[in-house]
Write an enzyme that holds these catalytic residues in place. Structure first.
Site, PDB file in Angstrom:
ATOM      1  N   TYR A  22      38.247 -69.430   1.727  1.00 56.16           N
ATOM      2  CA  TYR A  22      37.981 -69.926   3.077  1.00 56.16           C
ATOM      3  C   TYR A  22      36.502 -70.010   3.461  1.00 56.16           C
ATOM      4  CZ  TYR A  22      42.959 -68.799   3.242  1.00 56.16           C
ATOM      5  OH  TYR A  22      44.294 -68.738   2.972  1.00 56.16           O
ATOM      6  N   HIS A  97      42.525 -78.354   5.576  1.00 58.28           N
ATOM      7  CA  HIS A  97      42.599 -76.996   5.026  1.00 58.28           C
ATOM      8  C   HIS A  97      41.283 -76.656   4.370  1.00 58.28           C
ATOM      9  CE1 HIS A  97      46.882 -77.157   5.686  1.00 58.28           C
ATOM     10  NE2 HIS A  97      46.856 -78.366   5.139  1.00 58.28           N
TER      11      HIS A  97
HETATM   12  C1  DQA Z   1      44.856 -72.765   5.110  1.00 57.89           C
HETATM   13  C2  DQA Z   1      45.788 -72.619   3.899  1.00 57.89           C
HETATM   14  C3  DQA Z   1      47.070 -71.915   4.283  1.00 57.89           C
HETATM   15  O1  DQA Z   1      47.913 -71.785   3.138  1.00 57.89           O
HETATM   16  C4  DQA Z   1      46.781 -70.535   4.818  1.00 57.89           C
HETATM   17  O2  DQA Z   1      47.972 -69.901   5.220  1.00 57.89           O
HETATM   18  C5  DQA Z   1      45.773 -70.542   5.904  1.00 57.89           C
HETATM   19  C6  DQA Z   1      44.629 -71.445   5.820  1.00 57.89           C
HETATM   20  C7  DQA Z   1      43.483 -73.330   4.710  1.00 57.89           C
HETATM   21  O3  DQA Z   1      42.726 -73.691   5.601  1.00 57.89           O
HETATM   22  O4  DQA Z   1      43.153 -73.361   3.518  1.00 57.89           O
HETATM   23  O5  DQA Z   1      45.841 -69.746   6.844  1.00 57.89           O
HETATM   24  O6  DQA Z   1      45.449 -73.690   6.022  1.00 57.89           O
END
Ligand code: DQA
Length: 146
Positions: A22, A97
């Protein structure tokens, strides 16, 4: 252009979450960076850990915004209700994402959201958002029938 940015569960904890997936920006830093990169866009940013709250916000999109950018977090993989709310929304819709969910655990391979959005950006951490907004700005305005 007015863009509604919605963040689902646990995205308020960016900065503390797995940096490899992230990145190290906090949610506040991420939103600030977007405002600085796109000074001509009028943004509203909201985050909730609650599915119903996200749906209530999605339902406002056609009334007040030209575009909706959503990172539904884990609801991406579970929420038919968020999918249904997005499906009926007519403004420009982009799913974002930070991580590349296609290259992660099996349970993240179910994606209820992608098919009801106009475009999906993922895998480039904060840059996924920048690419998404740059793409949204380039799109011809959509006529929304309220
Ligand atoms: C997410 C990916 C999802 O699988 C995860 O549960 C998240 C963040 C991303 O930004 O990569 O909370 O949406």
């Amino acid at each position: 252009m007015k863009i509604l940015v919605l963040h689902g569960p646990n995205l308020n904890l960016l900065g503390k979450r797995n940096v490899m997936h992230y990145g190290n920006l906090t949610q506040k830093e991420l939103f600030q960076m977007l405002k600085e990169q796109f000074p001509n866009v009028s943004f509203d940013f909201y985050q909730s850990n609650h599915e119903g709250q996200l749906i209530d916000w999605i339902q406002t999109a056609d009334h007040f915004y030209n575009g909706l950018l959503i990172n539904p977090g884990a609801y991406t993989h579970t929420s038919v209700a968020i999918r249904d709310a997005l499906e009926v929304t007519q403004c420009l819709k982009v799913a974002v994402h930070l991580s590349d969910i296609t290259k992660r655990e099996n349970f993240r391979q179910t994606d209820y959201v992608q098919a009801v959005c106009d475009q999906t950006f993922m895998g480039k951490q904060a840059k996924s958002y920048v690419e998404a907004i740059a793409w949204m700005i380039e799109q011809p305005p959509k006529k929304v029938n309220l």
